[in-house]
Design an enzyme around this catalytic site. Structure first.
Site, PDB file in Angstrom:
ATOM      1  N   GLY A  23     -52.265  17.711 -37.598  1.00  0.00           N
ATOM      2  CA  GLY A  23     -52.528  16.551 -36.744  1.00  0.00           C
ATOM      3  C   GLY A  23     -53.989  16.147 -36.802  1.00  0.00           C
ATOM      4  CG  ASN A  25     -53.650  11.368 -38.276  1.00  0.00           C
ATOM      5  OD1 ASN A  25     -52.934  12.368 -38.295  1.00  0.00           O
ATOM      6  ND2 ASN A  25     -53.303  10.263 -37.651  1.00  0.00           N
ATOM      7  N   GLY A  27     -57.232  12.117 -32.292  1.00  0.00           N
ATOM      8  CA  GLY A  27     -57.462  12.957 -31.124  1.00  0.00           C
ATOM      9  C   GLY A  27     -58.273  14.212 -31.380  1.00  0.00           C
ATOM     10  N   GLY A  29     -57.554  16.767 -33.185  1.00  0.00           N
ATOM     11  CA  GLY A  29     -57.558  17.145 -34.596  1.00  0.00           C
ATOM     12  C   GLY A  29     -58.631  16.409 -35.378  1.00  0.00           C
ATOM     13  CB  SER A 152     -51.220  22.307 -22.694  1.00  0.00           C
ATOM     14  OG  SER A 152     -51.199  21.478 -21.554  1.00  0.00           O
ATOM     15  CE1 TYR A 179     -47.305  19.167 -24.620  1.00  0.00           C
ATOM     16  CE2 TYR A 179     -48.130  19.466 -22.392  1.00  0.00           C
ATOM     17  CZ  TYR A 179     -48.362  19.303 -23.742  1.00  0.00           C
ATOM     18  OH  TYR A 179     -49.665  19.287 -24.220  1.00  0.00           O
TER      19      TYR A 179
END
Length: 308
Positions: A23, A25, A27, A29, A152, A179
């Site tokens: 990931g 690309n 946020g 990442g 998280s 989640y």
């Protein structure tokens, strides 16, 4: 510890290091790729969309980083994509210093991955479990390598529920419940991986981190909700930038003082924002029986055996 102000200025020289960021690309990442490349690493930006990866890479390259950035397609919702990624990576690299399992999805409506897994546990946990397992030999072969997973604050509400692990047919599914389970699974996985590294005298460590409450595109499923619109004017009090949110995982990935099984997060109120420090996850994340059961189930579902 609470007064530490660790920043990207504390990142050591990473010349010669090979780092994968899932990931990469957007946020957290994207910010991680940028920081690693700035300090000399060769970074593999693993992302679903090569086109979006090219745009992100071009933006980072404007700052003329000391390292390199290579884009490789990876869809964690498709185990065949995970296998293709690892096959191609092994063709081109004989080492892996850091695997940053950063990518994730947050509170979407009920859905399934290509392999029939509930989408959040499938992407956030099982996809990364498969990726790490397929890269395990390279990780183990690279001295002082690290596996870092992004969890998280939401793990605190997570419950494993092995009897209905993937909310079959949407039974019992709520976006937040799924989640929380996926983020608790991230921690159970990392702590169990660390135990296995230690039991086999492997010179690698497994570490976890969380970004607090950060402004990233993961917010897209709640931005239209009425409560988000009501709270948005107050967001600066509890939201931090993606650059700040990436600091805990950056520290977990490169700080020489980090130890296996550590967990990093922001040092502010309720770990929502602030500088990255070592924090504590909930007792359920250290449940070794749950960790072993999750591991066994994950190997069965992904058909990938770690052989230790």
């Amino acid at each position: 510890m609470k007064n530490e102000k660790w920043t990207t200025a504390d990142i050591p020289d990473l010349t010669g290091k090979v780092i994968i960021v899932t990931g990469g690309n957007s946020g957290l990442g994207y910010e991680s790729v940028k920081a690693f490349a700035q300090n000399g690493a060769e970074v593999i930006m693993a992302c679903r969309s090569v086109e979006k990866g090219e745009v992100a890479r071009a933006e980072i390259m404007k700052n003329k980083p000391n390292g390199k950035i290579k884009i490789m397609p990876l869809d964690l919702m498709d185990l065949s994509s995970v296998r293709n990624f690892t096959d191609k990576f092994k063709e081109n690299y004989n080492r892996l210093d850091v695997l940053l399992n950063n990518a994730g999805i947050m509170i979407p409506p009920y859905g399934l991955t290509k392999d029939g897994f509930e989408s959040q546990i499938g992407t956030n946990h099982l996809g990364h479990f498969a990726l790490t397992g397929l890269l395990k030999d390279l990780i183990v072969k690279t001295p002082k390598s690290r596996v870092v997973s992004t969890s998280s604050i939401a793990h605190k509400s997570g419950k494993m529920g092995f009897n209905n692990f993937m909310f079959a047919n949407g039974n019992g599914y709520t976006p937040m419940k799924a989640y929380g389970r996926s983020k608790l699974a991230n921690l159970l996985f990392i702590y169990e991986l660390q135990r296995r590294f230690e039991a086999n005298n492997i010179n690698s460590i497994a570490v976890a981190a969380h970004p607090g409450v950060s402004q990233t595109n993961l917010m897209r499923f709640i931005e239209g909700k009425f409560y988000y619109r009501l709270l948005k004017p107050l967001s600066s009090f509890f939201l931090q930038s993606a650059a700040m949110g990436a600091l805990p995982q950056l520290r977990a990935a490169v700080d020489p003082n980090v130890q296996g099984g550590d967990y990093y997060g922001p040092n502010g109120f309720n770990e929502m924002k602030g500088s990255p420090v070592k924090v504590k996850s909930i007792p359920a994340s250290y449940n070794t029986e749950d960790a072993k059961q999750l591991w066994k189930l994950s190997e069965k579902l992904t058909d990938i055996n770690y052989n230790f």
